[in-house]
Design a protein around this motif. Sequence first.
Motif, short mmCIF file in Angstrom:
data_model
loop_
_atom_site.label_atom_id
_atom_site.label_comp_id
_atom_site.label_asym_id
_atom_site.label_seq_id
_atom_site.Cartn_x
_atom_site.Cartn_y
_atom_site.Cartn_z
N LYS A 175 4.41 19.69 -8.66
CA LYS A 175 3.85 20.34 -9.84
C LYS A 175 3.78 19.36 -11.02
N SER A 176 3.69 18.07 -10.72
CA SER A 176 3.67 17.04 -11.74
C SER A 176 2.31 16.95 -12.41
N ARG A 177 2.26 16.20 -13.52
CA ARG A 177 0.99 15.96 -14.21
C ARG A 177 0.04 15.19 -13.29
N GLU A 178 0.60 14.25 -12.52
CA GLU A 178 -0.23 13.51 -11.56
C GLU A 178 -0.86 14.47 -10.56
N GLU A 200 -1.29 5.31 -25.13
CA GLU A 200 -0.84 6.53 -25.80
C GLU A 200 0.51 6.99 -25.27
N HIS A 201 0.78 6.72 -24.00
CA HIS A 201 2.03 7.15 -23.39
C HIS A 201 3.07 6.03 -23.36
N LYS A 202 2.83 4.99 -24.20
CA LYS A 202 3.82 3.92 -24.40
C LYS A 202 4.21 3.24 -23.08
N PHE A 203 3.21 2.98 -22.25
CA PHE A 203 3.44 2.25 -21.02
C PHE A 203 3.79 0.80 -21.37
N ALA A 204 4.59 0.13 -20.56
CA ALA A 204 5.04 -1.23 -20.83
C ALA A 204 3.85 -2.13 -21.15
N ASP A 213 -0.30 -5.05 -4.58
CA ASP A 213 -0.74 -6.45 -4.72
C ASP A 213 -0.32 -7.06 -6.06
N ILE A 214 -0.37 -6.26 -7.13
CA ILE A 214 -0.03 -6.82 -8.45
C ILE A 214 1.47 -6.69 -8.74
N GLY A 215 2.22 -6.08 -7.81
CA GLY A 215 3.67 -5.98 -7.98
C GLY A 215 4.11 -4.86 -8.88
N ASN A 247 6.72 4.12 -12.92
CA ASN A 247 5.61 3.27 -13.35
C ASN A 247 4.35 3.56 -12.54
N ARG A 248 4.52 3.69 -11.24
CA ARG A 248 3.35 3.94 -10.38
C ARG A 248 2.76 5.32 -10.65
N GLN A 249 3.63 6.30 -10.93
CA GLN A 249 3.13 7.63 -11.24
C GLN A 249 2.33 7.63 -12.53
N ARG A 250 2.86 6.95 -13.58
CA ARG A 250 2.15 6.91 -14.86
C ARG A 250 0.83 6.17 -14.73
N ALA A 251 0.82 5.05 -14.00
CA ALA A 251 -0.41 4.30 -13.81
C ALA A 251 -1.44 5.13 -13.04
#
Length: 255
Positions: A159-162, A187-191, A218-220, A226-230
């Motif tokens: 039930k996540s935003r993703e 906007e979500h202050k990602f690194a 590939d980009i590490g 992090n992967r969820q936000r991206a």
Amino acid sequence: MIAPCSIPEGSIRQGREPFYVQELEIHAKSICYWLEKWRTPEGNIIRGVPSAALNGHHFGPKIQAFILHQYFACGVTQPQLLEFLWDIGVSISAGELSNLITKGHAPFHQEKDELLATGIRCSRYLQTDDTGSRHQGQNGYCTVITNELFTWFGTTGSKSRENFLTLLHRPYRTYVLNADAIHYLSEHKFARKWVNILKQYQDVHFLSEKAWRAFMDDIGLTGSRNRQRATEAMLYGSLMNHGFNLVTFSDGATV
């Protein structure tokens, strides 16, 4: 034409009036398609192909629609439905009935996905909610997206935003990492490090979710958060690219 039971002598006819009666006929009938056979110069035999509406079955589209309606909409069990079909003269086995209920429904799933995309495009607003659900013995969530024009349901394991953005994106096959996606991350202050790296690939299109996740490898880009936000950003950017008008707030809500 139905006359009164008794008409007194000297009565004058005053025309007629309608009396409508609705009736239902349920009966079985068989249709024979003659499939022509031809022998090619090479000696191969080719045959005519029955209508695609049959979906490869020996049962017409009307009886297929009736079976699906009774099972899914009316809650009639397979044994009860099988007995009813036998009673009206339909020659069908329990296995054939099960196949009609469970197989060959890809067009329905496609129509369901297209309904969501079309409903969203024709709507000024959406209402959504989710509730705990079990599907095929697994715990999950049933999400509803609705307004006065349409209602759409989807059952998933999250039930996540993703997950919600994935449901909105469901009819589409391609993903795009565009300026909207980069803005979402900011906007979500990602690194900042990862924002700068992803900017280098702005407007790259990924042909599938698998391709996107392989790109993150590939980009590490590691770490589930992090992967969820991206992925949220990529989905958000893709939806904006498809003409959606989504608004994100500082608390992360998306509408």
